[in-house]
Each structure stands twice: as structure tokens, then as C-alpha cells.
Scaffold this motif. Sequence first.
Motif, PDB file in Angstrom:
ATOM      1  N   ALA A   1     -37.614 -10.028 -15.312  1.00 39.89           N
ATOM      2  CA  ALA A   1     -37.463 -11.453 -15.006  1.00 39.89           C
ATOM      3  C   ALA A   1     -36.535 -11.667 -13.820  1.00 39.89           C
ATOM      4  CB  ALA A   1     -36.935 -12.194 -16.230  1.00 39.89           C
TER       5      ALA A   1
ATOM      6  N   ILE B   1     -38.517 -14.779 -12.516  1.00 37.91           N
ATOM      7  CA  ILE B   1     -39.183 -15.519 -13.592  1.00 37.91           C
ATOM      8  C   ILE B   1     -38.241 -16.620 -14.058  1.00 37.91           C
ATOM      9  CG2 ILE B   1     -40.196 -15.384 -15.893  1.00 37.91           C
ATOM     10  CD1 ILE B   1     -41.795 -13.836 -13.871  1.00 37.91           C
TER      11      ILE B   1
ATOM     12  N   GLN C   1     -37.587 -19.855 -19.641  1.00 39.08           N
ATOM     13  CA  GLN C   1     -38.717 -20.388 -20.390  1.00 39.08           C
ATOM     14  C   GLN C   1     -38.263 -21.277 -21.552  1.00 39.08           C
ATOM     15  OE1 GLN C   1     -42.109 -19.514 -19.429  1.00 39.08           O
ATOM     16  NE2 GLN C   1     -40.823 -18.973 -17.667  1.00 39.08           N
TER      17      GLN C   1
ATOM     18  N   LEU D   1     -49.510 -10.714 -17.865  1.00 35.38           N
ATOM     19  CA  LEU D   1     -49.299 -11.907 -17.042  1.00 35.38           C
ATOM     20  C   LEU D   1     -50.580 -12.316 -16.327  1.00 35.38           C
ATOM     21  CD1 LEU D   1     -45.770 -11.165 -15.529  1.00 35.38           C
ATOM     22  CD2 LEU D   1     -46.364 -12.830 -17.305  1.00 35.38           C
TER      23      LEU D   1
ATOM     24  N   GLN E   1     -46.489 -15.710 -19.870  1.00 35.76           N
ATOM     25  CA  GLN E   1     -45.150 -15.770 -19.285  1.00 35.76           C
ATOM     26  C   GLN E   1     -44.177 -16.370 -20.284  1.00 35.76           C
ATOM     27  OE1 GLN E   1     -44.330 -16.663 -15.029  1.00 35.76           O
ATOM     28  NE2 GLN E   1     -43.283 -18.478 -15.789  1.00 35.76           N
TER      29      GLN E   1
END
Length: 281
Positions: A94, A99, A102, A153, A160
Motif C-alpha cells: 500500500a 493505495i 480504505q 486487484l 482494493q
Amino acid sequence: MENNIFLQHNVLYACGYQKVQSSEHYFPDHALGIMLSGESYYFSNEGAFVMKKGAICLMRRNQLFKKLKKADQNGQAPSLICLFIDQNTLHQYAVKNNIPRQSTYKDKALIDLTGNVFLKGFFDSLLPYLDNPKNLTAKIAELKTLEAIELLLQAGDLFQNFLFDFQEPHKIDLETFMNHNYKYNIPLLSFAKLTGRSLSTFKRDFTKIFDTTPEKWLQQKRLEQAHYLISKKRQRPSDVYLEVGFENLSHFSFAFKKQYGLTPTELTEQGFQQVVKNPGK
């Protein structure tokens, strides 16, 4: 009996030698697996999920489930390859790939990925290592884990969120959780983690709520359910002991007789005699 061989720290090959095997699991990491032969039935609070030969499944971390593995129609023993995707690897991925943070993942915990040709090819590339496990070095296993992340992904937008939701279980209602999950035969530390507590806090909160220790309560609760299933539902002791969370039949029979004054088999025979005497009831 089941032969588990860790080809590398996060790659597992499991092959059973019995026609039917039952077990219970709690995985702290995500698990991606393929069924090589036989069949596996997974039972969780979400319901049942069946894996037959060639099926590919992704299971979310921190899940409780019971697993029943069977030989296929040709008598082939159940076997599978499973790759565990650990949190440390995901955190590093990440950061390296930017990333974003989340939100809490709220979709299915078990996702059927059968038919994904790229994941099928991924598992095919692991097959040679079954006969040559020493060739699966730590570096190769690391690369394979990253490859699996990339393929997931590519499989859809939801993955994700699935993979990179790093939130741990929050402190939840202990009484409700235990009454729903007492049948799972897992360590107290796992129960503690799933309820968002340290082991010491879990034991302290448990005693306040149930006025007894977790060990005593779990055995009492499982015995009560077993008595109900045998006496009211006419189920066999050999089917019941695993369902309610006991590890082996002899321990179950000993604890049952100590609690109720007769063995599960004697209770079964007693119920049968009552049915013979009163066939209409």
C-alpha cells in the motif's frame, strides 16, 4: 488425518487421507486457495460455500468457519493449495503503490473466483513445487504473493477495499458474539481478538457477564446444545460432537456423562426406546 505441508512460510499444500474430514478454522490473514481434488464445504455465519475440484476462493481475514472435506466421486482424497496474504506485505504494498486509506469492508467474506483464468494460471505455476518444495524459496514466495495481489486487484474494484482495509475488530458486544459463535473450537486468544479485546480483558469482561470462566461456559453451552440435538433432534453422537465444538468423541462422551449421568450413546438408546413405546409422539 490430514497432511499439511507449508511449502514456504505463507504457501500451504493440504491433502487428506480420510473420505470425510471436519475441522474448524480462524485465519488472521486473507487466504486465496484452489481445490485440486475432492470437495470442501465451508460453513460460516454467511451460510454455506462449496468448493469442488478446480474451484478458486478468496477468504477474508478474521473469519470463523467450519470446514468439511470429502473425497470426490472417484475416491480422490481432498487436496488444495492455499496462499496466505499477510498484513505486513499488504501494508508495504500500500505504501509503495500509494493505495489510499480504505473504508470498512462490508461485502462478502468468501468470494468465488472460479473461472478467473489468470488466477488459474497462477496456481498452475505453483504445482511443480509440490514435488520440489525446496525450490520454492522465500524470495519466490514473496514474489508469488505480490503477483497474487496484482491479479486480485485486476479482478475487480472491490478487491482494493477487501485487501487494504486494515482496521482491526472493534470492541463488540461480548454476550451476543459468544452466543452466536460458541460452537467454534478455537483458542480463547482468537475469541478475544475477534471481539476487539486483549486476552486479559476478554476474560475479565466474560466473567462479569456470564459469572463464570470462558472455559467452563463454553463446555456447558456445548453440552447443552449436544443434549438438545441428541434428545430432541435424534442426531447421532458421532455427528454432534464436532458440530458443537468438541475435538474428539471420547472427551465429549466423558464430559457429557459427567454432566448428565449417562453417555451420549445411552441417551440415544433411551430416546429410541421412547419412540418405540410411543410411536405417535
